[in-house]
Design an enzyme around this catalytic site. Structure first.
Site: not given
Length: 336
Positions: A165, A236, A332
């Site tokens: 990520r 998410s 995130e």
């Protein structure tokens, strides 16, 4: 030539559906639009930011500056070789629609990444991933405008410094504006069925088709994740934490049900959703926002919520997981 819109509502430009406005907005429909907007002397001294699909952001307030909305469209086959295809999509293309297009055109390889919200341009920034594949596994190159040099540049895979990520673009916010991305899709195609809930569906890997994997991924994600059109969310909300093997061992001793995914460097990736659920937050509500009752990794706006409420809820969750497991969660989405 770019068009400037004033006092523009951003409610439909963020998947949480938070109410916010931007003093000025430019819809970027071409590279020329981008260059002219960035060179416009009337905009030069104003704060500036870029929004793609708005699926990975938390808008906190009105913006007294110029918001660039990435809307460049286009997708094509660039090259066909015996062992791979190179396909390209413009940054403003919707990611899921692009994945579907690759299958319709006969270029499989991205099907495990189906139904991930957002645009193609944002995909390398976050190095999106799901069900055994990360974007970096299928990446070839990208074209971006360097706002420092005032010129277009090309990034290869190594230039992007992809990690979980993460990418170089997250560490240099605002400098590069991605305008198109190319993907290297291997042939002959081989299914990636490493996740148990996907592998269980396909007992005979030899008979699996890309379309079947795509359909199963869409079905699984649809069961687990709320549609932003119905319930505001940013997908998410926390990254799955990666911890040293020794720490995982200690946690496993105290919590035998704890899972883990071994990493190439010897560390273990934990399920943030499991940690959050075990800390008692699944289904929790705080004002107008809450934790989705079907998946603990999703924070949702039940209607009328605000960024402040999301921040308060996220803080409560991080504190709770830290207290119970000694693991620090990291968000995130980008907070704007």
């Amino acid at each position: 030539m770019h068009e400037i819109l004033t006092d523009y509502p951003l409610d439909d430009c963020n998947s949480f559906g938070f109410r916010a406005r931007s003093r000025l907005v430019v819809r970027v429909r071409s590279e020329d639009d981008l260059k002219s907007a960035l060179a416009d002397p009337g905009l030069a001294n104003l704060p500036r930011r870029l929004i793609g699909g708005g699926s990975n952001i938390v808008l906190s307030s009105d913006f007294d500056g110029v918001t660039l909305l990435m809307r460049i469209a286009g997708r094509r086959l660039v090259e066909a070789h015996a062992d791979h295809w190179i396909v390209e999509a413009a940054a403003g293309e919707t990611w899921h629609d692009f994945v579907r297009w690759t299958l319709e055109e006969g270029y499989p390889g991205l099907e495990n990444l189906a139904l991930i919200p957002g645009t193609v341009g944002a995909s390398p920034v976050q190095n999106i991933g799901a069900y055994g594949i990360e974007l970096a596994d299928r990446f070839d190159s990208l074209r971006a405008f360097d706002t420092t040099s005032g010129s277009f540049v090309t990034f290869g895979r190594e230039d992007c410094a992809f990690a979980y990520r993460d990418s170089v673009f997250k560490h240099r916010p605002g400098r590069y504006v991605v305008t198109s991305v190319r993907f290297r899709l291997p042939r002959p195609w081989q299914p990636v069925l490493t996740y148990p809930d996907i592998a269980a569906t396909f007992r005979d890997a030899a008979s699996v088709t890309p379309e079947a994997v795509f359909d199963e991924i869409v079905a699984v994600r649809s069961r687990k994740l709320p549609d932003p059109a119905r319930i505001g969310n940013a997908g998410s909300f926390f990254q799955n934490p990666i911890v040293p093997a020794e720490q995982h061992g200690r946690l496993k001793a105290d919590h035998p049900a704890l899972g883990g995914y071994p990493q190439a460097d010897g560390r273990m990736k934990l399920s943030a959703a499991w940690l959050i659920e075990q800390s008692g937050f699944k289904g929790t509500r705080l004002g107008h926002v809450g934790v989705y009752d079907r998946h603990a990794l999703i924070l949702v706006n039940h209607g009328g919520g605000s960024a402040a409420e999301i921040v308060a809820l996220a803080t409560r969750i991080k504190d709770g997981v830290k207290a119970k497991f000694g693991v620090q969660l990291v968000e995130e989405p980008v907070f704007l």
